[in-house]
Design an enzyme around this catalytic site. Sequence first.
Site, PDB file in Angstrom:
ATOM      1  N   SER A 172       1.271   6.386   2.554  1.00 25.68           N
ATOM      2  CA  SER A 172       1.879   7.406   3.607  1.00 25.68           C
ATOM      3  C   SER A 172       3.293   8.001   2.967  1.00 25.68           C
ATOM      4  O   SER A 172       3.613   7.474   2.221  1.00 25.68           O
ATOM      5  CB  SER A 172       1.909   7.295   4.594  1.00 25.68           C
ATOM      6  OG  SER A 172       1.345   6.451   5.055  1.00 25.68           O
ATOM      7  N   GLU A 223      -9.390  -1.183   6.044  1.00 23.42           N
ATOM      8  CA  GLU A 223      -8.102  -1.374   6.008  1.00 23.42           C
ATOM      9  C   GLU A 223      -7.886  -0.951   7.892  1.00 23.42           C
ATOM     10  O   GLU A 223      -7.810  -1.560   8.508  1.00 23.42           O
ATOM     11  CB  GLU A 223      -7.158  -0.498   5.857  1.00 23.42           C
ATOM     12  CG  GLU A 223      -5.497  -0.222   6.969  1.00 23.42           C
ATOM     13  CD  GLU A 223      -4.925   0.955   6.416  1.00 23.42           C
ATOM     14  OE1 GLU A 223      -5.001   1.873   4.991  1.00 23.42           O
ATOM     15  OE2 GLU A 223      -3.802   0.694   6.581  1.00 23.42           O
ATOM     16  N   GLN A 232       1.010  -1.446   0.036  1.00 23.52           N
ATOM     17  CA  GLN A 232      -0.430  -0.109  -0.221  1.00 23.52           C
ATOM     18  C   GLN A 232       0.625   1.437  -0.521  1.00 23.52           C
ATOM     19  O   GLN A 232       0.954   1.488   1.482  1.00 23.52           O
ATOM     20  CB  GLN A 232      -0.612  -0.022   0.928  1.00 23.52           C
ATOM     21  CG  GLN A 232      -1.571   1.834   1.553  1.00 23.52           C
ATOM     22  CD  GLN A 232      -2.051   1.535   2.643  1.00 23.52           C
ATOM     23  OE1 GLN A 232      -2.124   0.729   3.716  1.00 23.52           O
ATOM     24  NE2 GLN A 232      -3.781   2.051   2.697  1.00 23.52           N
ATOM     25  N   GLY A 233       1.193   1.958  -0.781  1.00 24.88           N
ATOM     26  CA  GLY A 233       1.767   3.337  -1.287  1.00 24.88           C
ATOM     27  C   GLY A 233       0.850   4.278  -0.399  1.00 24.88           C
ATOM     28  O   GLY A 233       0.345   4.930  -1.642  1.00 24.88           O
ATOM     29  N   GLU A 281      -5.796   8.816  17.349  1.00 25.81           N
ATOM     30  CA  GLU A 281      -6.386   9.408  17.874  1.00 25.81           C
ATOM     31  C   GLU A 281      -7.230  10.424  16.085  1.00 25.81           C
ATOM     32  O   GLU A 281      -8.339  10.930  16.449  1.00 25.81           O
ATOM     33  CB  GLU A 281      -5.442  10.742  17.224  1.00 25.81           C
ATOM     34  CG  GLU A 281      -4.436  11.201  18.939  1.00 25.81           C
ATOM     35  CD  GLU A 281      -3.563   9.721  18.946  1.00 25.81           C
ATOM     36  OE1 GLU A 281      -3.110   8.900  17.760  1.00 25.81           O
ATOM     37  OE2 GLU A 281      -3.030   9.421  20.096  1.00 25.81           O
TER      38      GLU A 281
HETATM   39  C1  LIG Z   1       4.209  -0.566  11.089  1.00 23.53           C
HETATM   40  C2  LIG Z   1       3.933   0.652  10.137  1.00 23.53           C
HETATM   41  C3  LIG Z   1       3.715  -0.281   8.628  1.00 23.53           C
HETATM   42  C4  LIG Z   1       2.541   1.065   8.467  1.00 23.53           C
HETATM   43  N1  LIG Z   1       2.351   0.593   7.257  1.00 23.53           N
HETATM   44  C5  LIG Z   1       1.693   1.107   6.091  1.00 23.53           C
HETATM   45  C6  LIG Z   1       1.545   1.037   4.490  1.00 23.53           C
HETATM   46  O1  LIG Z   1       1.371  -0.244   4.235  1.00 23.53           O
HETATM   47  N2  LIG Z   1       1.362   1.867   3.498  1.00 23.53           N
HETATM   48  C7  LIG Z   1       1.586   3.296   4.071  1.00 23.53           C
HETATM   49  O2  LIG Z   1       0.958   3.881   3.337  1.00 23.53           O
HETATM   50  N3  LIG Z   1       1.583   3.995   5.376  1.00 23.53           N
HETATM   51  C8  LIG Z   1       1.664   2.680   6.432  1.00 23.53           C
HETATM   52  N4  LIG Z   1       1.694   3.364   7.171  1.00 23.53           N
HETATM   53  C9  LIG Z   1       1.763   4.617   7.790  1.00 23.53           C
HETATM   54  C10 LIG Z   1       0.506   4.841   8.204  1.00 23.53           C
HETATM   55  O3  LIG Z   1      -0.910   4.763   8.046  1.00 23.53           O
HETATM   56  C11 LIG Z   1       0.572   6.472   9.183  1.00 23.53           C
HETATM   57  O4  LIG Z   1       2.697   6.295   9.574  1.00 23.53           O
HETATM   58  C12 LIG Z   1      -0.078   7.114  10.554  1.00 23.53           C
HETATM   59  O5  LIG Z   1      -1.081   7.346   9.257  1.00 23.53           O
HETATM   60  C13 LIG Z   1       0.082   8.473  10.376  1.00 23.53           C
HETATM   61  O6  LIG Z   1       1.110   8.708   9.911  1.00 23.53           O
HETATM   62  P1  LIG Z   1       2.666   9.821  10.368  1.00 23.53           P
HETATM   63  O7  LIG Z   1       3.524   8.492  11.315  1.00 23.53           O
HETATM   64  O8  LIG Z   1       3.729  10.315   9.378  1.00 23.53           O
HETATM   65  O9  LIG Z   1       2.263  10.941  11.943  1.00 23.53           O
HETATM   66  P2  LIG Z   1       1.555  11.943  11.945  1.00 23.53           P
HETATM   67  O10 LIG Z   1       0.271  12.396  10.681  1.00 23.53           O
HETATM   68  O11 LIG Z   1       1.770  12.654  11.808  1.00 23.53           O
HETATM   69  O12 LIG Z   1       1.082  11.989  13.421  1.00 23.53           O
HETATM   70  C14 LIG Z   1       1.871  12.359  14.352  1.00 23.53           C
HETATM   71  C15 LIG Z   1       1.029  12.283  15.719  1.00 23.53           C
HETATM   72  O13 LIG Z   1       0.123  13.726  15.629  1.00 23.53           O
HETATM   73  C16 LIG Z   1      -0.923  13.068  15.642  1.00 23.53           C
HETATM   74  N5  LIG Z   1      -2.228  13.719  14.867  1.00 23.53           N
HETATM   75  C17 LIG Z   1      -1.927  14.017  13.109  1.00 23.53           C
HETATM   76  N6  LIG Z   1      -2.939  15.033  13.373  1.00 23.53           N
HETATM   77  C18 LIG Z   1      -3.661  14.744  13.860  1.00 23.53           C
HETATM   78  C19 LIG Z   1      -4.844  15.494  13.983  1.00 23.53           C
HETATM   79  N7  LIG Z   1      -5.992  16.922  12.996  1.00 23.53           N
HETATM   80  N8  LIG Z   1      -5.415  15.064  15.254  1.00 23.53           N
HETATM   81  C20 LIG Z   1      -5.353  14.635  16.174  1.00 23.53           C
HETATM   82  N9  LIG Z   1      -3.800  14.415  16.104  1.00 23.53           N
HETATM   83  C21 LIG Z   1      -3.365  13.975  15.400  1.00 23.53           C
HETATM   84  C22 LIG Z   1      -1.200  11.219  15.114  1.00 23.53           C
HETATM   85  O14 LIG Z   1      -2.587  10.808  15.608  1.00 23.53           O
HETATM   86  C23 LIG Z   1       0.238  11.152  15.618  1.00 23.53           C
HETATM   87  O15 LIG Z   1      -0.372  10.542  17.481  1.00 23.53           O
HETATM   88  C24 LIG Z   1       2.292   2.765   8.157  1.00 23.53           C
HETATM   89  C25 LIG Z   1       3.322   2.597   9.761  1.00 23.53           C
HETATM   90  C26 LIG Z   1       3.346   1.545  10.820  1.00 23.53           C
HETATM   91  C27 LIG Z   1       3.888   2.933  11.885  1.00 23.53           C
END
Ligand SMILES: Cc1cc2nc3c(=O)[nH]c(=O)nc-3n(C[C@H](O)[C@H](O)[C@H](O)COP(=O)(O)OP(=O)(O)OC[C@H]3O[C@@H](n4cnc5c(N)ncnc54)[C@H](O)[C@@H]3O)c2cc1C
Length: 400
Positions: A131, A246, A128-129, A387
Amino acid sequence: MDLELTAADLAFQSEVRAFLDQNLTPELRAAGRRLTSVFVDRKYSLPWQKILHAKGWVAPTWPVEYGGAGWDEMQRYIFSIECARAGAPSLAPMGLRMVGPCIMRYGTPEQKSFYLPRILSGEDYWCQGYSEPGAGSDLASLQLRADSDGDHYVLNGSKIWTTHAHWANRMFCLVRTRFDGQPQAGITFLLLEMDTPGITVKPIITLAGEHEVNQVFFDDVRVPKTGRLGEENQGWTVAKYLLEFERGGGSAAGLQASLRRLRAMAQAEPGGQGGALIGDPAFRAKLAAAEIAVQAIEVTEHRVMSALSAGKPPGPASSILKTQGTEAMQRIDELAIEAAGYYAYVDQPEARAPGSNATPVGPDHSLIAMPRYLNNRAGSIYGGSNEIQRDIMARLVLGL
Ligand SMILES: Cc1cc2nc3c(=O)[nH]c(=O)nc-3n(C[C@H](O)[C@H](O)[C@H](O)COP(=O)(O)OP(=O)(O)OC[C@H]3O[C@@H](n4cnc5c(N)ncnc54)[C@H](O)[C@@H]3O)c2cc1C
């Protein structure tokens, strides 16, 4: 949940048990039991997928016309309970549970007839692409650019946290096809082949020392426009539909299996009255709270399953399930660390491997307590952080 099984349900349960007895090899069972993360290694999940596919049981929630098992809700429930009890390895969700339903809904007849059978058989392994380094919770800000060039798009940029990109032969991804206007209105949903020239996959090693996620770089990658799912600049609609699937998250049956394992650990470990940790009132209170949380998940899961079997997407119930499921999982992990005591801190990757002959230090259950705890910390982040799920519930369920 207390099951009131009819004679037909009991017959089905016996059929499932007999099938699992015959087909789950000790190695496959060990892979399911020793799972330290959400996803089983492809080495074990794929053979199991092929066995289920041969039996016609690989996609319990798909409509029959696309290869679903044709079960009612109770049969699906019995099947998931029995699989969890027997320690069957879980299947990778990216094809079966994520892009599959989107192709059914938004795909052309050609896309459906090409991709869906390959998802069922396991011939295609998807990643899944979504993030990107600058786009996670705020997914609509994604920047992977796709410039139109005749009957191709040319991709430049990067995706991150891409689970199993190092194994996948296909990716479904979100790209930016328009840079002006609303961010959501410039996104397109693409299906592409991972061996296309210009794609580089770099590993990210997790806190538990495992290679599951990656960063994927795109350098002038040419993707045929026939790989587009839905219309150009309409990808956000497809993307949101997929997220409902998902977010399905941890199953109650899997959590029940974790609870049974935790209870057995607490019976074997020293600590409370009568010598075992299970005799400690404080521990028992925490165990009971975890059991109640899992029972609540069963109720939500039934709602989601009913929606799916009626051909409807799960809607905001999937956000509730994802949040409840991952938080219960983390709660059980924390209790497992408490029960394993100091053995939880010994990292033994060789002894953990399903076919391993290495002698573990300490009891068998302590092998996976710590890597599971570390990996599952990500449960409240991936698939849309908890969140963000709470924000969805506030808007769609509570109308705030
Ligand atoms: C083990 C693992 C596997 C993954 N696999 C995939 C994958 O296969 N494909 C893919 O596309 N992605 C994948 N991801 C990515 C995942 O979807 C993102 O990590 C997730 O959506 C959070 O984005 P971020 O890491 O950029 O954190 P951020 O968006 O930067 O968030 C950081 C913190 O701020 C909080 N926050 C952000 N915005 C808000 C808001 N509006 N209100 C309240 N709190 C907020 C979040 O809850 C979090 O605690 C994976 C992540 C992990 C850890």
